[in-house]
Enzyme design. Structure first.
Site, PDB file in Angstrom:
ATOM      1  N   LYS A  21       0.841  -1.197   0.000  1.00 36.41           N
ATOM      2  CA  LYS A  21       0.000   0.000   0.000  1.00 36.41           C
ATOM      3  C   LYS A  21       0.879   1.251   0.000  1.00 36.41           C
ATOM      4  O   LYS A  21       0.675   2.175  -0.798  1.00 36.41           O
ATOM      5  CB  LYS A  21      -0.889  -0.021   1.253  1.00 36.41           C
ATOM      6  N   ARG A  51      -2.733   3.532   8.684  1.00 35.16           N
ATOM      7  CA  ARG A  51      -3.123   2.328   7.939  1.00 35.16           C
ATOM      8  C   ARG A  51      -1.950   1.354   7.869  1.00 35.16           C
ATOM      9  O   ARG A  51      -0.824   1.755   7.638  1.00 35.16           O
ATOM     10  CB  ARG A  51      -3.522   2.712   6.513  1.00 35.16           C
ATOM     11  N   GLY A  64      -8.220  -7.511   5.186  1.00 30.67           N
ATOM     12  CA  GLY A  64      -8.958  -7.517   6.447  1.00 30.67           C
ATOM     13  C   GLY A  64      -8.135  -7.925   7.650  1.00 30.67           C
ATOM     14  O   GLY A  64      -8.662  -8.216   8.708  1.00 30.67           O
ATOM     15  N   MET A 120      -5.626  -6.149   9.312  1.00 25.69           N
ATOM     16  CA  MET A 120      -5.350  -5.151  10.330  1.00 25.69           C
ATOM     17  C   MET A 120      -6.223  -3.926  10.090  1.00 25.69           C
ATOM     18  O   MET A 120      -6.434  -3.518   8.960  1.00 25.69           O
ATOM     19  CB  MET A 120      -3.868  -4.796  10.292  1.00 25.69           C
ATOM     20  N   ARG A 132      -3.872  -1.277  -6.171  1.00 19.33           N
ATOM     21  CA  ARG A 132      -3.104  -2.539  -6.182  1.00 19.33           C
ATOM     22  C   ARG A 132      -3.565  -3.343  -7.387  1.00 19.33           C
ATOM     23  O   ARG A 132      -4.606  -3.041  -7.978  1.00 19.33           O
ATOM     24  CB  ARG A 132      -3.324  -3.327  -4.894  1.00 19.33           C
ATOM     25  N   HIS A 173      -6.030 -45.359  -9.864  1.00 19.29           N
ATOM     26  CA  HIS A 173      -6.427 -45.686 -11.237  1.00 19.29           C
ATOM     27  C   HIS A 173      -7.535 -44.757 -11.715  1.00 19.29           C
ATOM     28  O   HIS A 173      -7.464 -44.173 -12.792  1.00 19.29           O
ATOM     29  CB  HIS A 173      -6.890 -47.153 -11.272  1.00 19.29           C
ATOM     30  N   ARG A 201      -0.724 -45.244 -24.763  1.00 19.45           N
ATOM     31  CA  ARG A 201      -0.578 -46.500 -24.023  1.00 19.45           C
ATOM     32  C   ARG A 201      -1.452 -47.563 -24.646  1.00 19.45           C
ATOM     33  O   ARG A 201      -2.678 -47.481 -24.574  1.00 19.45           O
ATOM     34  CB  ARG A 201      -1.000 -46.287 -22.563  1.00 19.45           C
ATOM     35  N   ARG A 251       3.617 -46.547 -27.143  1.00 20.33           N
ATOM     36  CA  ARG A 251       4.370 -47.380 -26.210  1.00 20.33           C
ATOM     37  C   ARG A 251       3.864 -48.818 -26.304  1.00 20.33           C
ATOM     38  O   ARG A 251       2.659 -49.069 -26.219  1.00 20.33           O
ATOM     39  CB  ARG A 251       4.202 -46.878 -24.775  1.00 20.33           C
ATOM     40  N   GLU A 304      12.895 -44.959 -17.533  1.00 20.78           N
ATOM     41  CA  GLU A 304      12.106 -44.980 -16.293  1.00 20.78           C
ATOM     42  C   GLU A 304      12.697 -45.932 -15.266  1.00 20.78           C
ATOM     43  O   GLU A 304      12.081 -46.199 -14.243  1.00 20.78           O
ATOM     44  CB  GLU A 304      10.652 -45.344 -16.599  1.00 20.78           C
ATOM     45  N   SER A 328      12.118 -40.944 -23.642  1.00 18.00           N
ATOM     46  CA  SER A 328      10.978 -40.313 -22.998  1.00 18.00           C
ATOM     47  C   SER A 328      11.011 -40.705 -21.522  1.00 18.00           C
ATOM     48  O   SER A 328      10.932 -41.887 -21.191  1.00 18.00           O
ATOM     49  CB  SER A 328       9.679 -40.770 -23.652  1.00 18.00           C
ATOM     50  N   GLY A 373       9.767 -41.552 -18.168  1.00 16.45           N
ATOM     51  CA  GLY A 373       8.523 -41.944 -17.496  1.00 16.45           C
ATOM     52  C   GLY A 373       8.722 -41.628 -16.030  1.00 16.45           C
ATOM     53  O   GLY A 373       9.241 -42.427 -15.263  1.00 16.45           O
ATOM     54  N   THR A 374       8.343 -40.415 -15.641  1.00 14.25           N
ATOM     55  CA  THR A 374       8.762 -39.959 -14.313  1.00 14.25           C
ATOM     56  C   THR A 374       7.945 -40.583 -13.181  1.00 14.25           C
ATOM     57  O   THR A 374       8.327 -40.451 -12.037  1.00 14.25           O
ATOM     58  CB  THR A 374       8.715 -38.424 -14.223  1.00 14.25           C
ATOM     59  N   ASN A 375       6.837 -41.254 -13.507  1.00 17.50           N
ATOM     60  CA  ASN A 375       6.138 -41.945 -12.417  1.00 17.50           C
ATOM     61  C   ASN A 375       6.974 -43.123 -11.930  1.00 17.50           C
ATOM     62  O   ASN A 375       7.281 -43.239 -10.754  1.00 17.50           O
ATOM     63  CB  ASN A 375       4.757 -42.424 -12.872  1.00 17.50           C
ATOM     64  N   ASP A 376       7.329 -44.002 -12.877  1.00 12.91           N
ATOM     65  CA  ASP A 376       8.134 -45.156 -12.484  1.00 12.91           C
ATOM     66  C   ASP A 376       9.517 -44.733 -12.015  1.00 12.91           C
ATOM     67  O   ASP A 376      10.051 -45.293 -11.059  1.00 12.91           O
ATOM     68  CB  ASP A 376       8.256 -46.143 -13.657  1.00 12.91           C
ATOM     69  N   CYS A 404       7.001 -37.883 -20.098  1.00 12.39           N
ATOM     70  CA  CYS A 404       5.591 -38.238 -20.263  1.00 12.39           C
ATOM     71  C   CYS A 404       4.949 -38.655 -18.953  1.00 12.39           C
ATOM     72  O   CYS A 404       3.906 -39.269 -18.941  1.00 12.39           O
ATOM     73  CB  CYS A 404       5.424 -39.325 -21.319  1.00 12.39           C
ATOM     74  N   TYR A 464      10.460 -31.773 -25.426  1.00  5.59           N
ATOM     75  CA  TYR A 464       9.009 -31.682 -25.256  1.00  5.59           C
ATOM     76  C   TYR A 464       8.577 -32.206 -23.892  1.00  5.59           C
ATOM     77  O   TYR A 464       9.318 -32.936 -23.228  1.00  5.59           O
ATOM     78  CB  TYR A 464       8.276 -32.440 -26.363  1.00  5.59           C
TER      79      TYR A 464
HETATM   80  P1  ADP Z   1      -7.874  -1.699   3.854  1.00  5.73           P
HETATM   81  O1  ADP Z   1      -6.494  -2.215   3.650  1.00  5.73           O
HETATM   82  O2  ADP Z   1      -8.704  -2.539   4.740  1.00  5.73           O
HETATM   83  O3  ADP Z   1      -8.529  -1.335   2.552  1.00  5.73           O
HETATM   84  P2  ADP Z   1      -7.346   1.087   4.182  1.00  5.73           P
HETATM   85  O4  ADP Z   1      -6.136   1.529   4.922  1.00  5.73           O
HETATM   86  O5  ADP Z   1      -7.258   1.160   2.722  1.00  5.73           O
HETATM   87  O6  ADP Z   1      -7.707  -0.349   4.694  1.00  5.73           O
HETATM   88  O7  ADP Z   1      -8.521   1.998   4.738  1.00  5.73           O
HETATM   89  C1  ADP Z   1      -9.833   1.641   5.030  1.00  5.73           C
HETATM   90  C2  ADP Z   1     -10.800   2.667   4.433  1.00  5.73           C
HETATM   91  O8  ADP Z   1     -10.503   3.946   4.881  1.00  5.73           O
HETATM   92  C3  ADP Z   1     -10.720   2.698   2.934  1.00  5.73           C
HETATM   93  O9  ADP Z   1     -12.013   2.834   2.414  1.00  5.73           O
HETATM   94  C4  ADP Z   1      -9.905   3.915   2.675  1.00  5.73           C
HETATM   95  O10 ADP Z   1     -10.209   4.480   1.435  1.00  5.73           O
HETATM   96  C5  ADP Z   1     -10.296   4.849   3.816  1.00  5.73           C
HETATM   97  N1  ADP Z   1      -9.220   5.762   4.124  1.00  5.73           N
HETATM   98  C6  ADP Z   1      -7.974   5.452   4.497  1.00  5.73           C
HETATM   99  N2  ADP Z   1      -7.216   6.560   4.665  1.00  5.73           N
HETATM  100  C7  ADP Z   1      -8.022   7.605   4.393  1.00  5.73           C
HETATM  101  C8  ADP Z   1      -7.816   9.017   4.362  1.00  5.73           C
HETATM  102  N3  ADP Z   1      -6.635   9.551   4.646  1.00  5.73           N
HETATM  103  N4  ADP Z   1      -8.855   9.792   4.040  1.00  5.73           N
HETATM  104  C9  ADP Z   1     -10.038   9.235   3.741  1.00  5.73           C
HETATM  105  N5  ADP Z   1     -10.301   7.931   3.746  1.00  5.73           N
HETATM  106  C10 ADP Z   1      -9.311   7.106   4.061  1.00  5.73           C
HETATM  107 MG    MG Z   2      -7.945  -0.222   1.295  1.00  9.89          MG
HETATM  108 MG    MG Z   3       6.068 -46.588 -16.658  1.00  9.44          MG
END
Ligand code: ADP
Ligand code: MG
Ligand code: MG
Length: 909
Positions: free
Chosen positions: A23, A92, A101, A103, A338, A454, A560, A616, A780, A799, A801-804, A867, A887
């Site tokens: 981020k 953040r 989700g 932190m 991202r 099988h 085969r 074969r 093989e 060729s 035969g990597t299983n055997d 193979c 191949y």
């Molecule tokens: P997450 O990784 O869970 O997306 P973020 O750090 O991106 O967490 O932030 C959570 C929410 O808060 C996001 O919707 C983000 O756009 C908003 N947010 C973060 N920093 C600011 C900021 N400086 N001003 C306004 N909104 C913010």
């Molecule tokens: Mg975010």
């Molecule tokens: Mg074989």
């Protein structure tokens, strides 16, 4: 030298995600390319690691933070902690890899009693200010002091109820003010202390909390679950970013966007927004957000800014972006970007589109897609909207989804299948003699066996879904039913399998057809142009050959012949051949097989022309074509009982005083017939006992069979050559290759080669035409690897035969390993991978290298391939490329995956 622990967005290196987190690095990068990001700074992951190891704030960090805050004050004209124009920030987290989700983010940091008053004065909006305050207190309490949301929600709901409003938006300033005051009380009750009024202290506590969250349970579990090692992400950075407000009126908004549609890959504006709302509201589901496309009418000017932002993001990153934005009083700010996560179809489409739009090169288009995901596109999938719950889980043994009527044996499956019924073959486990049932079935379900059982191997080869080892299912073939948990499935009941997840459902669930799109075709053509390695298919039947061709196979690397022996019209002849008392009898049976094999080869060669087809010669031990001793004993017992019934009926008829006529069928099933049947079964039983080996996989099989029963290989070679001749006469460009299995020494292949040479001469003399064919060997056995230099004297191709070869290298039998100790070995880290799924490059790979070097020293243009099952695995393909193979050959549906992996191997080396 003190290392630098804080970087402003204007100076941080946007490429250094390890140091700044994903981020943070992107916030720096966006700032530096001129996008409108609120001013801010990043505290590095190194600071986090220092903090965690010393358990105290690193020296000098607070001073650097103070400096950086000073920078923000200059940039914004506001003051941190001042009543007049207060500066508020968000704090953040963000590590090198996105951990969704994991932190929490703290918004509106910098509010206290004093700055609150300033904010009210400055905005003239009391409601807005109290709303910001109460959000901040709650989040801060939660993140910095670990106070549960419920403690706050209680009061919140209480005020809401008393005010008689349903949605938060209905709360007035005075309500929000009451809520903030209650929240401050919660803090005092829970911590025994006042809510910190010193804004620098707020900031320090928040930063520490983010640092600590790296070793919190949620984050640790997540990293374990997804195998995130310290090399991939170590520590979290902390981003401190000037607050912008999407909740200051109707000229404000907040939203999230995708630069393209992540479901389809379509090049269009995609995302959601909310007017007059703050960040988290969009994801929190408090109000229903609206599609971005509506913004065009509602806020046309800002929409235009957003389109510009989106275009700049894609242009710069050359990758689909997932971004967050906020509009404050008409001005658009970008708060995060991202790389977007997309499904397979969207990834393929965007690769092809972005290349044609000039955004990325062909190499980038090929490299940005994980080859494995292409498999999703080649098999039908379950309708994602269905809400049915599975009744059993097994191993996802062969991908794809299918519904059909349950059938408990292969014969009935064939019978019903041929009448056009959709059936699922359900067995405890399968054996080679069930093969005709596979052909007729939509999918296969077994209650025993692993991913290389099988059932799994054959189903993958045919591209049919298979769930294997679903131990919750108890199959009772005699009663024609199965128990699953509390349910009973009778023969004929409909079930649905998802071979991609290993789940089994009762009833029919809609499936979505696979779609080999034009975009996928284009992408794979680029892959073929780029790759050095050719990709061939393992295919045993004309049907499989045709399918492999559609998947883009450039030949058959493994055909085969025993799979051809197993079809129901041939197996009786094969059994006759095995039961033959002498060479002449055996030759007579083989004579009947010859035209059948020849016809198969003609069709396979035709389907594959002008590409090579590697046939074969017979490999498995003969007992595999016979029923088991146990089954035979039961059948013999049944026949004896039946003979007594026939005798009893005859006695009964003789005591009647008048004549009766039995139905025709019963006339036919007379004692003489039963005696014949018994004799045949008993002969089979003797043969089965005679053929019994202590270790069949190390026993009488492969070229050992070919040398002791030369007429078998002779018939097969004859069939290949005659078929090739026939094709050549029809103008088909054929390239047959004859391959000998299980070879350990040059003498073995010389022996078989002589037979081939003699047959070729005779055929050429007869037709006056020359035959083009190649002669080669499987590699093989360990000995073959060590003697490769010699083998290449005769063999024109190798060729692996990597299983055997894997079994031989580890001295494991695959079934025993996978069913007994291998899972534990993997879990304990004694072995990192299952070597039957991922080629063991360290051990088996060393033998392969030895054989490649030896073989090519003898014969410069020696063609070499692989193979085994692993041939379709991207990591194995990289290895094959690196050691200079020509191949890889894998099951048909893996061919597209392998084509992309082969191109990537080339681009990466
Ligand atoms: P997450 O990784 O869970 O997306 P973020 O750090 O991106 O967490 O932030 C959570 C929410 O808060 C996001 O919707 C983000 O756009 C908003 N947010 C973060 N920093 C600011 C900021 N400086 N001003 C306004 N909104 C913010
Ligand atoms: Mg975010
Ligand atoms: Mg074989």
């Amino acid at each position: 030298m003190n290392k630098k622990l804080v970087y402003s967005f204007a100076e941080g290196d946007g490429k250094n995600k390890k140091l700044l987190g994903g981020k943070g690095a992107n916030l720096c990068e966006m700032t530096q390319i001129g996008l409108n990001v609120p001013p801010g700074f990043v505290i590095t992951t190194e600071a986090c690691l220092d903090y965690l190891s010393a358990d105290k704030f690193p020296d000098g960090l607070m001073a650097s933070i103070r400096d950086a805050i000073g920078g923000l004050e200059t940039a914004t004209g506001r003051k941190f902690g001042a009543a007049d124009k207060p500066l508020l920030v968000s704090v953040r987290s963000g590590s090198a890899l996105s951990m969704p989700g994991m932190m929490d983010t703290i918004l509106n940091l910098g509010l206290n009693d004093e700055t609150l008053a300033g904010l009210i004065e400055q905005t003239g909006d009391e409601r807005f200010a109290y709303d910001a305050y109460r959000r901040f207190i709650q989040l801060f309490g939660k993140v910095a002091f670990g106070i549960d949301d419920e403690k706050f929600d209680e009061h919140f709901n209480d005020v809401k109820e008393r005010a008689g409003v349903k949605a938060d938006i209905g709360l007035a300033a005075e309500h929000l003010r009451a809520i903030s005051e209650k929240f401050l009380l919660v803090i005092r009750q829970e911590t025994g202390d006042e809510f910190p009024q010193d804004v620098m202290r707020q900031l320090q506590l928040a930063v520490e909390a983010v640092f600590r969250s790296w070793t919190g349970k949620r984050a640790v579990d997540y990293r374990r679950e997804f195998n995130i090692t310290p090399e991939m992400a170590n520590g979290t950075a902390v981003n401190v970013c000037t607050m912008v407000f999407g909740n200051m009126g109707n000229d404000c908004a907040t939203g999230v966007g995708f630069t393209r549609n992540p479901g389809t890959g379509e090049n269009e504006m995609f995302g959601e927004y909310l007017v007059n709302a703050q960040g988290e509201d969009v994801v929190a589901g408090i109000r229903t957000p609206r599609p971005l496309t509506e913004m065009e009418k509602e806020m046309p000017e800002q929409y235009a800014q957003l389109v510009e932002l989106r275009n700049k993001l894609e242009m710069h990153y050359g990758e689909v972006q997932d971004y967050e934005f906020t509009i404050e009083k008409g001005t658009l700010y970008c708060l995060q970007t991202r790389n977007g996560k997309m499904n397979a179809a969207a990834q393929v489409k965007t690769s092809v589109d972005m290349f044609s739009e000039g955004l990325i090169s062909k190499d980038q288009a090929l490299l940005r897609i994980e080859p494995e995901i292409l498999e999703q596109l080649l098999h039908p999938t379950l309708d994602p909207d269905s809400s049915d719950e599975p009744v059993a889980h097994g191993l996802p043994a062969s991908p794809g989804a299918a519904s059909g009527k349950c059938v408990f044996d292969a014969d009935l499956a064939e019978k019903l299948g041929n009448t056009g019924e959709q059936v699922i073959l359900v067995r405890e486990e399968t054996r080679p003699e069930d093969i005709h049932g596979f052909f007729a079935a939509e999918g296969i379900l077994t209650s025993r066996g692993g991913k290389t059982s099988h059932a799994a191997v054959v189903a993958r080869g045919m591209g049919k879904p298979c769930v294997a080892g679903a131990e919750g299912i108890d199959v009772d073939v005699a009663l024609r039913m199965a128990h699953v948990g509390g349910h009973v499935i009778h023969e004929g009941d409909t079930i649905t399998l998802d071979g991609g997840t290993g789940e089994v459902y009762l009833g029919a669930i809609r499936t979505l057809e696979a779609d080999f799109s034009d975009d996928l075709r284009t992408l794979l053509e680029w892959a073929d142009e780029t790759a050095d390695l050719k990709v061939m298919a393992n295919a045993d039947t004309p049907d499989a050959a045709r399918r492999a061709r559609e998947y883009g196979a450039m030949g058959i690397g493994l055909c085969r012949t025993e799979r051809m022996f197993n079809a129901s019209d041939r197996l009786p002849i094969v059994i006759d051949m095995i039961l033959a008392n002498d060479k002449d009898d055996r030759k007579a049976a083989l004579g009947r097989l010859l035209p059948i094999q020849r016809k198969d080869f003609v069709e396979i060669f035709t389907a594959m022309a002008p590409y090579p087809v590697t046939v074969r010669l017979l490999d498995p031990p003969m007992h595999e074509f016979l029923p088991t001793e146990h089954d035979l004993l039961e059948q013999i017992e049944n026949l004896k009982v039946y003979r007594r019934v026939v005798r009893g009926r005859n006695t009964a008829i003789a005591t009647l005083d008048h004549a009766v006529k039995l139905p025709e069928a019963l006339e036919e099933l007379n004692e003489e017939f039963v005696n014949d049947a018994l004799a045949r079964k008993e002969r089979m039983l003797r043969k089965v006992r005679e053929l019994e080996e202590v270790n069949p996989m190390l026993g009488h099989r492969g070229v050992r069979l070919g040398i002791t029963y030369p007429e078998i290989y002779e018939m097969q070679i004859q069939a290949v050559l005659e078929a090739a001749m026939e094709c050549a006469k029809q103008g088909v460009d054929v390239r047959p290759e004859i391959m000998v299995p299980q070879v350990i020494t040059l003498q073995e292949i010389q022996h078989v080669k002589r037979t081939a040479g003699r047959l070729v001469k005779a055929l050429e003399a007869e037709s006056g035409k020359t035959l083009n064919y190649k002669f080669g060997t499987m590699i093989e056995t360990v000995r073959a690897c060590t003697r490769a230099w010699h083998l290449a004297e005769v063999a024109e191709f190798f060729s692996f035969g990597t299983n055997d070869l894997t079994q031989a290298t580890f001295s494991f039998s695959r079934e025993d390993a996978e069913n007994k100790f291998l899972p534990m070995y993997n879990e304990m880290g004694v072995l990192q991978d299952n070597p039957f799924e991922v080629l063991d490059t360290k051990g088996v790979g060393k033998l392969i290298k030895m054989a490649v070097t030896g073989g090519r020293e003898q014969r410069k243009d020696l063609k070499i391939g692989i193979c085994g099952e692993q041939g379709g695995h991207p990591d194995s393909i990289q290895f094959c490329h690196d050691v200079g193979l020509n191949y890889v050959s894998c099951s048909g549906p893996r061919v597209p995956v392998a084509r992309l992996a082969a191109a990537q191997a080339q681009l990466r080396s």
